[in-house]
Design a protein around this motif. Structure first.
Motif, PDB file in Angstrom:
ATOM      1  N   ARG A  80      18.192  11.334  49.655  1.00  0.00           N
ATOM      2  CA  ARG A  80      17.268  10.414  50.335  1.00  0.00           C
ATOM      3  C   ARG A  80      16.429  11.333  51.245  1.00  0.00           C
ATOM      4  O   ARG A  80      15.192  10.995  51.608  1.00  0.00           O
ATOM      5  N   THR A  81      16.742  12.741  51.532  1.00  0.00           N
ATOM      6  CA  THR A  81      15.826  13.555  52.087  1.00  0.00           C
ATOM      7  C   THR A  81      15.658  14.854  51.166  1.00  0.00           C
ATOM      8  O   THR A  81      16.780  15.479  50.711  1.00  0.00           O
ATOM      9  N   VAL A 105      13.537  18.589  50.359  1.00  0.00           N
ATOM     10  CA  VAL A 105      12.285  19.606  50.774  1.00  0.00           C
ATOM     11  C   VAL A 105      11.861  20.180  49.460  1.00  0.00           C
ATOM     12  O   VAL A 105      12.483  20.612  48.509  1.00  0.00           O
ATOM     13  N   GLU A 128       7.229  14.860  43.127  1.00  0.00           N
ATOM     14  CA  GLU A 128       8.069  14.579  44.641  1.00  0.00           C
ATOM     15  C   GLU A 128       8.590  13.256  44.424  1.00  0.00           C
ATOM     16  O   GLU A 128       7.859  12.205  43.760  1.00  0.00           O
ATOM     17  N   ALA A 188      12.318   8.982  48.434  1.00  0.00           N
ATOM     18  CA  ALA A 188      12.879   9.721  49.441  1.00  0.00           C
ATOM     19  C   ALA A 188      11.917  10.090  50.526  1.00  0.00           C
ATOM     20  O   ALA A 188      10.801  10.212  50.159  1.00  0.00           O
ATOM     21  N   GLU A 189      12.615  10.640  51.665  1.00  0.00           N
ATOM     22  CA  GLU A 189      11.820  11.214  52.503  1.00  0.00           C
ATOM     23  C   GLU A 189      11.753  12.646  52.225  1.00  0.00           C
ATOM     24  O   GLU A 189      12.455  13.308  52.197  1.00  0.00           O
ATOM     25  N   VAL A 190      10.241  13.005  51.873  1.00  0.00           N
ATOM     26  CA  VAL A 190      10.011  14.540  51.404  1.00  0.00           C
ATOM     27  C   VAL A 190       9.384  15.404  52.433  1.00  0.00           C
ATOM     28  O   VAL A 190       8.314  15.003  53.186  1.00  0.00           O
ATOM     29  N   THR A 191       9.860  16.605  52.829  1.00  0.00           N
ATOM     30  CA  THR A 191       9.068  17.688  53.409  1.00  0.00           C
ATOM     31  C   THR A 191       8.581  18.503  52.553  1.00  0.00           C
ATOM     32  O   THR A 191       9.199  19.481  51.757  1.00  0.00           O
ATOM     33  N   ARG A 193       4.777  14.989  56.143  1.00  0.00           N
ATOM     34  CA  ARG A 193       5.625  16.037  56.463  1.00  0.00           C
ATOM     35  C   ARG A 193       5.218  17.314  55.786  1.00  0.00           C
ATOM     36  O   ARG A 193       5.775  17.469  54.709  1.00  0.00           O
ATOM     37  N   PHE A 204      18.812  18.918  54.252  1.00  0.00           N
ATOM     38  CA  PHE A 204      18.365  17.981  53.097  1.00  0.00           C
ATOM     39  C   PHE A 204      19.382  17.582  52.276  1.00  0.00           C
ATOM     40  O   PHE A 204      20.217  18.489  51.811  1.00  0.00           O
ATOM     41  N   ASP A 205      19.256  16.480  51.492  1.00  0.00           N
ATOM     42  CA  ASP A 205      20.193  16.065  50.713  1.00  0.00           C
ATOM     43  C   ASP A 205      19.776  17.051  49.482  1.00  0.00           C
ATOM     44  O   ASP A 205      20.631  17.524  48.508  1.00  0.00           O
ATOM     45  N   ALA A 219      20.104  22.624  51.542  1.00  0.00           N
ATOM     46  CA  ALA A 219      20.097  21.558  50.883  1.00  0.00           C
ATOM     47  C   ALA A 219      21.550  21.739  50.062  1.00  0.00           C
ATOM     48  O   ALA A 219      22.034  22.783  49.704  1.00  0.00           O
TER      49      ALA A 219
END
Length: 257
Positions: free
Chosen positions: A42-43, A45, A55, A59-62, A78, A94-95, A120
């Protein structure tokens, strides 16, 4: 994709990165391979994110990159300017961590990979093995300087696997119509190596001096005009893909599903 090194290198990618997204277009087949490795995260980097290729959409990507020009081309919200060896995140933040064609640029590979493991629970790294054969014909017959450069930059795959304590290594044969213009992309479309815009999007070509590159490209141009290239590499013309040593390395928590 692929943009982390020491303090000198971000300036280089500030130059190389102009127009990068036009040539380095994510290929859906590689995207699917990396996406499967990131399934359930879900997260994420993305270390050495560049313009954000490969990417996951769900998912929430940084994005992390030291080059402002590259981050300016990244579409995400992000974005963090930082180096792989000093990620500004808490342990287990991070996941998953992903790194696509970037670890060969890191000045301290083991420290960077240790940082991926620190921040991660899963690590997904796409890289190239310099020990793999065959290598791209461009290295063999026109620019052996590329091989010398890459042998000095890329760490053998076994070292990356060992440092990550990886459990899975997946090959990625390069399709003949691959859309992401990294070095081996045009193995069946040699005329594209004649285009200086295409070459500029490759850090290898951009690193070698013009007095090395231009004569080699001149020889390739002549061989294409005479038909010599097609005679020499006739066995490639009917191939759908070739394994040139690109590998996806997966470590830590296993993908879901």
């Amino acid at each position: 994709m692929g943009h982390l090194e020491n303090e000198v290198r971000p300036a280089a990618y500030d130059r190389i990165g102009v127009g990068y997204r036009r040539i380095r277009r994510p290929d859906p087949r590689l995207h699917a391979l990396i996406g499967a490795a990131l399934r359930g995260a879900r997260t994420v980097v993305d270390v050495g994110a560049g313009a954000g290729s490969y990417e996951p959409e769900d998912a929430e990507v940084t994005a992390v990159d030291p080059s402002g020009v590259m981050l300016d081309q990244h579409p995400g919200r992000r974005k963090v300017r930082a180096s792989a060896s000093r990620l500004p995140f808490a342990d287990g933040a991070f996941d998953a961590a992903m790194a696509v064609l970037t670890v060969h640029h890191w000045p301290d590979l083991r420290q960077g990979l240790a940082e991926l493991r620190r921040v991660a629970r899963r690590q997904v790294v796409f890289t190239w093995d310099p020990a793999h054969r065959p290598q791209l014909w461009l290295m063999e017959d026109y620019l052996p300087e590329i091989r010398q450069l890459e042998d000095g930059r890329f760490t053998p795959l076994a070292a990356v696997v060992e440092a990550l304590d990886a459990h899975t290594v997946l090959p990625f044969p390069v399709p003949y119509d691959f859309t992401d213009g990294y070095q081996a992309a045009y193995w069946r479309r040699p005329e594209l190596y004649l285009d200086p815009v295409v070459r500029q999007a490759s850090s290898t070509f951009a690193t070698l001096p013009p007095e090395v590159v231009e004569p080699a490209i001149g020889r390739l141009r002549a061989d294409l005009a005479s038909g010599e290239w097609h005679r020499r590499y006739a066995d490639l013309l009917d191939r759908e893909s070739v394994d040139y040593g690109y590998r996806l390395v997966i470590a830590g928590e296993r993908p879901q599903g």
